[in-house]
Design a protein around this motif. Structure first.
Motif, PDB file in Angstrom:
ATOM      1  N   GLN A 124     -13.629   0.483   5.650  1.00 15.13           N
ATOM      2  CA  GLN A 124     -13.671   0.956   4.247  1.00 15.13           C
ATOM      3  C   GLN A 124     -15.010   0.391   3.502  1.00 15.13           C
ATOM      4  O   GLN A 124     -15.164  -0.660   3.499  1.00 15.13           O
ATOM      5  CB  GLN A 124     -12.613   0.729   3.373  1.00 15.13           C
ATOM      6  CG  GLN A 124     -11.433   1.388   3.841  1.00 15.13           C
ATOM      7  CD  GLN A 124     -10.310   1.248   3.045  1.00 15.13           C
ATOM      8  OE1 GLN A 124     -10.205   0.465   2.103  1.00 15.13           O
ATOM      9  NE2 GLN A 124      -9.005   1.987   3.239  1.00 15.13           N
ATOM     10  N   LEU A 129      -5.063  -7.728  -0.536  1.00 16.78           N
ATOM     11  CA  LEU A 129      -5.402  -6.570  -1.731  1.00 16.78           C
ATOM     12  C   LEU A 129      -6.755  -6.780  -2.382  1.00 16.78           C
ATOM     13  O   LEU A 129      -7.312  -5.925  -3.022  1.00 16.78           O
ATOM     14  CB  LEU A 129      -4.397  -6.586  -2.767  1.00 16.78           C
ATOM     15  CG  LEU A 129      -2.945  -5.815  -2.187  1.00 16.78           C
ATOM     16  CD1 LEU A 129      -1.889  -5.858  -3.186  1.00 16.78           C
ATOM     17  CD2 LEU A 129      -3.286  -4.142  -1.591  1.00 16.78           C
ATOM     18  N   THR A 178      -5.963  -0.066   5.272  1.00 16.63           N
ATOM     19  CA  THR A 178      -7.086  -0.332   4.443  1.00 16.63           C
ATOM     20  C   THR A 178      -8.188  -0.615   5.176  1.00 16.63           C
ATOM     21  O   THR A 178      -8.702   0.173   5.988  1.00 16.63           O
ATOM     22  CB  THR A 178      -6.544  -1.435   3.451  1.00 16.63           C
ATOM     23  OG1 THR A 178      -6.494  -2.729   4.076  1.00 16.63           O
ATOM     24  CG2 THR A 178      -5.259  -1.160   2.775  1.00 16.63           C
ATOM     25  N   TYR A 179      -8.914  -1.827   4.702  1.00 24.33           N
ATOM     26  CA  TYR A 179     -10.225  -1.955   5.239  1.00 24.33           C
ATOM     27  C   TYR A 179     -10.264  -2.598   6.831  1.00 24.33           C
ATOM     28  O   TYR A 179     -11.166  -2.502   7.339  1.00 24.33           O
ATOM     29  CB  TYR A 179     -11.036  -2.687   4.347  1.00 24.33           C
ATOM     30  CG  TYR A 179     -10.536  -4.242   4.194  1.00 24.33           C
ATOM     31  CD1 TYR A 179     -10.743  -5.226   5.004  1.00 24.33           C
ATOM     32  CD2 TYR A 179      -9.561  -4.459   2.913  1.00 24.33           C
ATOM     33  CE1 TYR A 179     -10.250  -6.675   4.817  1.00 24.33           C
ATOM     34  CE2 TYR A 179      -8.902  -5.789   2.989  1.00 24.33           C
ATOM     35  CZ  TYR A 179      -9.285  -6.883   3.709  1.00 24.33           C
ATOM     36  OH  TYR A 179      -8.778  -8.242   3.566  1.00 24.33           O
ATOM     37  N   ASN A 229      -0.706   5.439   5.284  1.00 30.14           N
ATOM     38  CA  ASN A 229      -1.801   4.913   6.448  1.00 30.14           C
ATOM     39  C   ASN A 229      -1.492   4.002   7.314  1.00 30.14           C
ATOM     40  O   ASN A 229      -2.239   3.415   8.033  1.00 30.14           O
ATOM     41  CB  ASN A 229      -2.894   4.239   5.792  1.00 30.14           C
ATOM     42  CG  ASN A 229      -3.540   5.144   4.407  1.00 30.14           C
ATOM     43  OD1 ASN A 229      -3.569   6.270   4.542  1.00 30.14           O
ATOM     44  ND2 ASN A 229      -4.016   4.565   3.477  1.00 30.14           N
ATOM     45  N   GLY A 263     -14.144  -2.019   0.839  1.00 34.89           N
ATOM     46  CA  GLY A 263     -13.468  -3.303   1.234  1.00 34.89           C
ATOM     47  C   GLY A 263     -14.564  -4.406   1.308  1.00 34.89           C
ATOM     48  O   GLY A 263     -15.666  -4.249   0.950  1.00 34.89           O
ATOM     49  N   VAL A 285       0.875  -1.281  -0.013  1.00 38.52           N
ATOM     50  CA  VAL A 285       0.030   0.128  -0.221  1.00 38.52           C
ATOM     51  C   VAL A 285       1.034   1.247   0.220  1.00 38.52           C
ATOM     52  O   VAL A 285       0.347   2.177   0.594  1.00 38.52           O
ATOM     53  CB  VAL A 285      -0.972   0.122   1.294  1.00 38.52           C
ATOM     54  CG1 VAL A 285      -2.015  -1.135   1.089  1.00 38.52           C
ATOM     55  CG2 VAL A 285      -0.274  -0.135   2.561  1.00 38.52           C
ATOM     56  N   SER A 303       0.855   1.715   7.436  1.00 40.70           N
ATOM     57  CA  SER A 303       1.431   0.504   7.278  1.00 40.70           C
ATOM     58  C   SER A 303       2.802   0.221   7.711  1.00 40.70           C
ATOM     59  O   SER A 303       3.406  -0.798   8.453  1.00 40.70           O
ATOM     60  CB  SER A 303       1.204   0.025   5.931  1.00 40.70           C
ATOM     61  OG  SER A 303       1.827   1.087   5.108  1.00 40.70           O
TER      62      SER A 303
END
Length: 369
Positions: A250, A124, A355-356, A68, A253, A64, A70
């Motif tokens: 998300q 992903l 992410t989600y 965010n 997601g 990613v 990571s």
């Protein structure tokens, strides 16, 4: 007495370990050193506990673009793994939500060898993006596995709501399989200059899919019984919870969006920072019940149990399985902390959702550590 698997073959940071290594090169063990080694065995204990993610984006932030949080999660996981190994554990006991599962009992892996791979990049959910495998072999500490089974067999506490059962596969002639839930957390521990310790894998039952409300008191009781037994063993033990957090951050997601996801993750972070049980048993449970980990299905009906302060999902279906697989390990750890809240400190090292889904890195242990 015989010290349990004392690792004198590799220099250590611990003063006694370094002294023992240095002395061993010069002469045979003196009575004084024998006594010191024996005393060190008597002081073996449950050294601490950590929460480490098994998500792809903590392991490989480049998936990613390092964004965010990571990169922060990866660095925190690596640092906590190094901290774990600096304590020179003999054994790692790891709870996993993604291993082999029984209907009602926790499952203790008893094969001497474990082996398997994580496929990194699948999170992903992009078929065009390449994936790759990360594989690890592990050696089970069969003695500690037997101790856990003895402590959690249900016979000593007839009122126990949850117990553990062992599994021995292939006549112990081949490794039992492990997957991403065990392999990725293990990489942070073994990616050091230290020899890897032995492991005991403790897999949670899939009854959590449909019986979450009934399980919570049992999870806490099991955690207390587990901590009591591990702390009494003549081994240096670290407990690892393999866990990710809410999976509904998300709308894009795979499980959709719920504003409760952020609240769930924050409650878990506050719990890890303070060891205040209400954050995990009440606040996180409430948000989880509202859909923080619901895999995108509609908000699950919730119920307040008259004699309990927990608010948890009710009437789950099999497709709702992700709602509890991360939460269960944290509840067990909170039960373990009932024995140590007055003597341990804790810290949230990282808490992000690249992410989600969210991920937490945390550690718990005595102030001296």
């Amino acid at each position: 007495g015989e010290c349990y698997r004392h690792r004198a073959s590799v220099p250590r940071e611990a003063p006694f370990g370094a002294h023992f290594q240095k002395t061993r090169k010069k002469r045979s063990m003196t009575p004084t050193l024998q006594l010191a080694l024996y005393v060190s065995c008597l002081r073996a204990e449950l050294l601490g506990a950590v929460v480490i993610p098994h998500g792809d984006f903590a392991y490989d932030p480049s998936l990613v673009g390092g964004k965010n949080g990571s990169s922060e999660l990866h660095k925190a996981s690596m640092n906590v793994g190094q901290w774990v190994m600096s304590l020179e554990p003999d054994v790692i006991v790891m709870s996993t939500p993604h291993g082999m599962e029984l209907t009602k009992d926790f499952l203790v892996y008893q094969n001497a060898q474990l082996s398997g791979c994580a496929v990194v990049g699948e999170d992903l959910h992009n078929a065009s993006h390449p994936t790759y495998k990360v594989c690890r072999n592990m050696t089970t500490d069969k003695s500690t596995a037997s101790e856990i089974l003895d402590a959690l067999d249900g016979e000593k506490d007839p009122g126990a709501r949850l117990k553990a059962t062992g599994i021995l596969g292939f006549a112990d002639g081949s490794p039992l399989p492990v997957g991403w839930g065990e392999v990725l957390p293990w990489t942070y521990v073994t990616n050091t200059s230290y020899d890897p310790p032995e492991i005991v894998v403790l897999s949670v039952p899939y009854s959590r899919y449909n019986h979450s409300v009934e399980m919570v008191p049992g999870l806490l009781g099991l955690g207390r019984a587990l901590a009591k037994r591990l702390d009494a063993l003549s081994r240096r033990i670290i407990y690892i919870v393999s866990s990710d957090l809410a999976h509904t951050h998300q709308a894009s997601g795979p499980y959709g969006f719920c504003d409760c996801a952020e609240k769930f993750d924050k409650a878990c972070g506050r719990w890890a920072s303070t060891m205040e049980s209400s954050y995990i048993r009440e606040e996180a449970a409430r948000e989880q019940g509202l859909g923080a980990m619901s895999c995108g299905y509609c908000v699950t009906p919730i119920t307040r149990i008259a004699h309990m302060s927990y608010i948890l999902p009710f009437g789950h279906k099999k497709k709702f399985h992700n709602s509890l697989d991360r939460f269960t390990g944290l509840v067990v750890l909170d039960g373990m902390l009932d024995l140590f809240r007055d003597s341990w400190i804790s810290a949230t090292v990282a808490n992000y959702h690249p992410t989600y889904y969210g991920m937490l890195v945390a550690k718990f242990g005595p102030p001296a550590l």
